[in-house]
Write an enzyme that holds these catalytic residues in place. Structure first.
Site, PDB file in Angstrom:
ATOM      1  N   GLU A 262       0.880  -1.173   0.000  1.00 24.56           N
ATOM      2  CA  GLU A 262       0.000   0.000   0.000  1.00 24.56           C
ATOM      3  C   GLU A 262       0.905   1.206   0.000  1.00 24.56           C
ATOM      4  O   GLU A 262       1.623   1.444   0.964  1.00 24.56           O
ATOM      5  CB  GLU A 262      -0.902   0.003   1.248  1.00 24.56           C
ATOM      6  CG  GLU A 262      -1.853  -1.162   1.324  1.00 24.56           C
ATOM      7  CD  GLU A 262      -2.757  -1.273   0.117  1.00 24.56           C
ATOM      8  OE1 GLU A 262      -3.117  -0.235  -0.465  1.00 24.56           O
ATOM      9  OE2 GLU A 262      -3.091  -2.401  -0.269  1.00 24.56           O
ATOM     10  N   CYS A 299      -2.549   8.238   4.387  1.00 29.11           N
ATOM     11  CA  CYS A 299      -2.427   7.815   2.983  1.00 29.11           C
ATOM     12  C   CYS A 299      -3.638   8.262   2.179  1.00 29.11           C
ATOM     13  O   CYS A 299      -3.573   8.385   0.967  1.00 29.11           O
ATOM     14  CB  CYS A 299      -2.269   6.308   2.916  1.00 29.11           C
ATOM     15  SG  CYS A 299      -3.374   5.471   4.036  1.00 29.11           S
TER      16      CYS A 299
HETATM   17  P1  NAP Z   1       9.102   3.864   3.945  1.00 27.23           P
HETATM   18  O1  NAP Z   1      10.283   4.733   4.052  1.00 27.23           O
HETATM   19  O2  NAP Z   1       8.840   3.219   2.626  1.00 27.23           O
HETATM   20  O3  NAP Z   1       9.284   2.713   5.064  1.00 27.23           O
HETATM   21  C1  NAP Z   1       8.395   1.636   5.203  1.00 27.23           C
HETATM   22  C2  NAP Z   1       9.126   0.390   5.693  1.00 27.23           C
HETATM   23  O4  NAP Z   1       9.931  -0.163   4.646  1.00 27.23           O
HETATM   24  C3  NAP Z   1      10.093   0.643   6.838  1.00 27.23           C
HETATM   25  O5  NAP Z   1      10.098  -0.520   7.652  1.00 27.23           O
HETATM   26  C4  NAP Z   1      11.418   0.819   6.146  1.00 27.23           C
HETATM   27  O6  NAP Z   1      12.508   0.507   6.961  1.00 27.23           O
HETATM   28  C5  NAP Z   1      11.292  -0.189   5.019  1.00 27.23           C
HETATM   29  N1  NAP Z   1      12.045   0.165   3.810  1.00 27.23           N
HETATM   30  C6  NAP Z   1      11.877   1.285   3.061  1.00 27.23           C
HETATM   31  N2  NAP Z   1      12.703   1.241   1.991  1.00 27.23           N
HETATM   32  C7  NAP Z   1      13.373   0.070   2.053  1.00 27.23           C
HETATM   33  C8  NAP Z   1      14.366  -0.544   1.230  1.00 27.23           C
HETATM   34  N3  NAP Z   1      14.820   0.049   0.124  1.00 27.23           N
HETATM   35  N4  NAP Z   1      14.839  -1.750   1.608  1.00 27.23           N
HETATM   36  C9  NAP Z   1      14.391  -2.352   2.742  1.00 27.23           C
HETATM   37  N5  NAP Z   1      13.483  -1.811   3.557  1.00 27.23           N
HETATM   38  C10 NAP Z   1      12.952  -0.618   3.223  1.00 27.23           C
HETATM   39  O7  NAP Z   1       7.761   4.627   4.304  1.00 27.23           O
HETATM   40  P2  NAP Z   1       7.443   5.522   5.610  1.00 27.23           P
HETATM   41  O8  NAP Z   1       8.419   6.618   5.695  1.00 27.23           O
HETATM   42  O9  NAP Z   1       7.322   4.633   6.741  1.00 27.23           O
HETATM   43  O10 NAP Z   1       5.974   6.107   5.344  1.00 27.23           O
HETATM   44  C11 NAP Z   1       5.672   7.250   4.581  1.00 27.23           C
HETATM   45  C12 NAP Z   1       5.043   6.856   3.273  1.00 27.23           C
HETATM   46  O11 NAP Z   1       4.108   5.786   3.452  1.00 27.23           O
HETATM   47  C13 NAP Z   1       4.241   7.936   2.594  1.00 27.23           C
HETATM   48  O12 NAP Z   1       4.657   8.062   1.265  1.00 27.23           O
HETATM   49  C14 NAP Z   1       2.801   7.454   2.636  1.00 27.23           C
HETATM   50  O13 NAP Z   1       1.996   7.819   1.572  1.00 27.23           O
HETATM   51  C15 NAP Z   1       2.947   5.994   2.670  1.00 27.23           C
HETATM   52  N6  NAP Z   1       1.805   5.396   3.342  1.00 27.23           N
HETATM   53  C16 NAP Z   1       0.897   4.697   2.612  1.00 27.23           C
HETATM   54  C17 NAP Z   1      -0.203   4.140   3.230  1.00 27.23           C
HETATM   55  C18 NAP Z   1      -1.225   3.325   2.453  1.00 27.23           C
HETATM   56  O14 NAP Z   1      -2.054   2.694   3.076  1.00 27.23           O
HETATM   57  N7  NAP Z   1      -1.169   3.311   1.161  1.00 27.23           N
HETATM   58  C19 NAP Z   1      -0.378   4.313   4.603  1.00 27.23           C
HETATM   59  C20 NAP Z   1       0.572   5.033   5.307  1.00 27.23           C
HETATM   60  C21 NAP Z   1       1.673   5.579   4.676  1.00 27.23           C
HETATM   61  P3  NAP Z   1      13.052   1.530   8.086  1.00 27.23           P
HETATM   62  O15 NAP Z   1      12.219   1.277   9.295  1.00 27.23           O
HETATM   63  O16 NAP Z   1      14.449   1.127   8.264  1.00 27.23           O
HETATM   64  O17 NAP Z   1      12.888   2.910   7.541  1.00 27.23           O
END
Ligand code: NAP
Length: 511
Positions: A262, A299
């Site tokens: 998501e 989101c």
């Molecule tokens: P994120 O940076 O993508 O992190 C999400 C998870 O993935 C974290 O556990 C992160 O680890 C891990 N991760 C990210 N990139 C990775 C990679 N290249 N390799 C391995 N692991 C990786 O997202 P966020 O900062 O938590 O959230 C913000 C974003 O989420 C916004 O863009 C928002 O729109 C989106 N979001 C979407 C929804 C939906 O339902 N569609 C809901 C909420 C948020 P770490 O813990 O080490 O950072």
């Protein structure tokens, strides 16, 4: 109870690591947490596979008791969870308390959903031994759990979409063990919730490998999890960049697995003329409220309002502006999210043909609302204006007429939601927009705002890419269990050898 250890929970054992990473709370001192390594992941996933041999064959009633016990244990730790949660994320106490209710509500909803049994989709084609020209064998079908599932929690829902949130509840309900990769934005909440799951495992006598939490600290942790050969699917909530990187890893495995990501969405709203004429103030005020809720870190935050240019549009914009307080500072979830918010703001502000409607400043981990405006033709010419800015930033797209509004709708990428604001005099336009919008979004709504996602049987929280990586799925509501099930057909198998849910229940079969 409820003392933080900074350790991973791996198959019933609290395990420390060789290295630690500091948390990054919005207030208070950072705490140290064990860094998750590929070895931790391997231990957790191997135990999950072992647990599947019993848990995957448990009865629905047993799993319902387990889910309910997790909900009870989370409630028992409610105060401590809220305390660490508010410090880590900057979210207010009332929000954390409300989210806890949503989390335990989801667990209980899944308990009753599986007891009901409809999700099994049981079918039976009875044998037709005398059929000509060929006899038909006895055929039965049922949905079976897929095996160990990886879960990546969301930064913005430390409870409802994290350690024992929607993905975990759905997977456990289906009969799948879960390995959670903890989110670095809230490792303390993650650990306390893991303690609750651990207690429920012990009370219910479930195999301890059914749930593990491996804290992060490096990107290697998540990468090792999605590429582990015993993992059968991934539930992820997060950014487009992170989600896409992990999705690509899943697709490049020797055995590719589904990645239910998501990701981001701008959740556009289409304001039709009659409605804008009749109630510009309500719409403007309502939009401002939805846009700034939780510092815009939802989101489903409606980042774009598309309106036909003219005096009625002016009235709507004036109402939104008046309701958005430029000095209203809110704390963002992480330093990285605050930084990304400012970068997104700079990108919108720096795009030619964009006017700033609200002058605002924000620094450090703070967010203040921003409001920009552009023409329909400028929006259509600049793809970047269709990208999500995670935070309280709104963009008004003033189109020259309905045809241009339709072009904006047609140009949209996949969305979690699209909203129509319309009155009866707008229905003709609404009829033209509906076939476009339903191809773009998982949820289409009228005369409401998309923040506030109901957890129910009908909810779809997903949509075409990039809103999600799998348009056939939802991550919210009871249908989300389908992600962790797989249909199996049993041809001529003696009843004795069938899964329990297929034995002796012929009265509920559809065929
Ligand atoms: P994120 O940076 O993508 O992190 C999400 C998870 O993935 C974290 O556990 C992160 O680890 C891990 N991760 C990210 N990139 C990775 C990679 N290249 N390799 C391995 N692991 C990786 O997202 P966020 O900062 O938590 O959230 C913000 C974003 O989420 C916004 O863009 C928002 O729109 C989106 N979001 C979407 C929804 C939906 O339902 N569609 C809901 C909420 C948020 P770490 O813990 O080490 O950072």
């Amino acid at each position: 109870m409820s003392t933080l250890t900074g350790k991973h929970l791996i198959a019933g054992n609290w395990v420390s690591g060789d290295t630690e990473f500091p948390s990054s709370p919005s207030r208070g001192e950072p705490l140290k947490y064990a860094v998750g390594t590929p070895a931790h992941i391997d231990a957790a996933v191997t135990a999950a596979e072992e647990a599947f041999l019993s848990y995957g064959y448990s009865t629905r009633a047993e799993r319902a008791v387990f889910l309910t016990a997790i909900a009870d244990e989370i409630e028992a730790r409610g105060e401590a969870i809220t305390e660490i949660g508010t410090a880590e994320t900057g979210l207010p106490e009332a929000r954390l308390n409300g989210e806890r209710g949503r989390t335990t509500g989801q667990l209980r909803l899944f308990a009753s959903h599986i007891e009901d049994g409809d999700y099994l989709d049981r079918r039976h084609d009875e044998a037709l031994p005398d059929r000509q020209p060929l006899p038909r064998p006895d055929l039965r079908m049922i949905q079976r759990p897929i095996g160990p599932v990886a879960v990546f929690g969301a930064s913005n829902f430390p409870l409802a979409f994290s350690t024992a949130g929607g993905d975990t509840a759905a997977a456990l309900a289906a009969g799948c063990p879960v390995v959670v990769k903890g989110h670095s934005a809230h490792p303390g909440v993650g650990e306390l919730v893991a303690q609750a799951v651990d207690a429920a495992i012990k009370t219910c006598g479930v195999h301890p490998g059914v749930f593990s939490l491996v804290q992060g600290g490096t990107r290697e942790t998540g990468q090792a999890l999605v590429t582990h050969p015993l993992i059968k699917a991934v539930g992820f909530t997060g950014s487009l960049a992170g989600g896409r990187a992990l999705f690509d890893l899943c697709a490049s495995r020797e055995e590719p697995i589904p990645f239910f990501g998501e990701l981001g969405s701008v959740n556009p709203m289409f304001l039709l003329p009659e409605a804008v004429k009749n109630r510009p103030d309500d719409m403007g005020k309502g939009w401002a409220g939805s846009l700034t809720m939780g510092a815009g870190q939802f989101c489903t935050n409606p980042g774009i309002a598309v309106v036909i240019d003219g005096p009625e549009a002016d009235a709507f914009v004036d109402a939104a502006k008046a309701a958005l307080d430029p000095s209203q500072t809110q704390t963002m979830l992480t330093d990285g999210i605050a930084e990304a918010y400012r970068a997104g703001r700079d990108q919108v502000a720096g795009t030619s043909g964009v006017q700033e409607l609200l002058t605002s400043t924000c620094d450090l981990r703070n967010a203040t609302p921003y409001l920009f405006s552009t023409s329909g033709s400028n929006w259509l010419a600049n793809e970047v204006l269709g990208e999500e800015v995670f935070g309280p930033l709104g963009l008004v797209v003033r189109v020259s007429g309905f045809e241009e509004m339709l072009s904006v709708a047609q140009s949209l990428k996949g969305q979690l939601t699209c909203t129509l604001h319309l009155d009866e005099g707008d229905f003709e336009h609404g009829r033209k927009l509906m076939p476009v919008l339903e191809r773009k979004a998982g949820r289409v709504l009228a005369n409401a705002f998309p923040t506030g996602v109901e957890v129910s049987d009908t909810m779809v929280h997903g949509g075409p890419y990039p809103a999600s990586t799998n348009f056939g799925a939802t991550s919210v509501g009871t249908m989300s269990i389908r992600r962790f099930l797989r249909p199996v057909c049993y041809q001529g198998i003696p009843v004795d050898l069938l899964p329990e849910d297929l034995k002796g229940n012929d009265q509920v079969f559809l065929g």
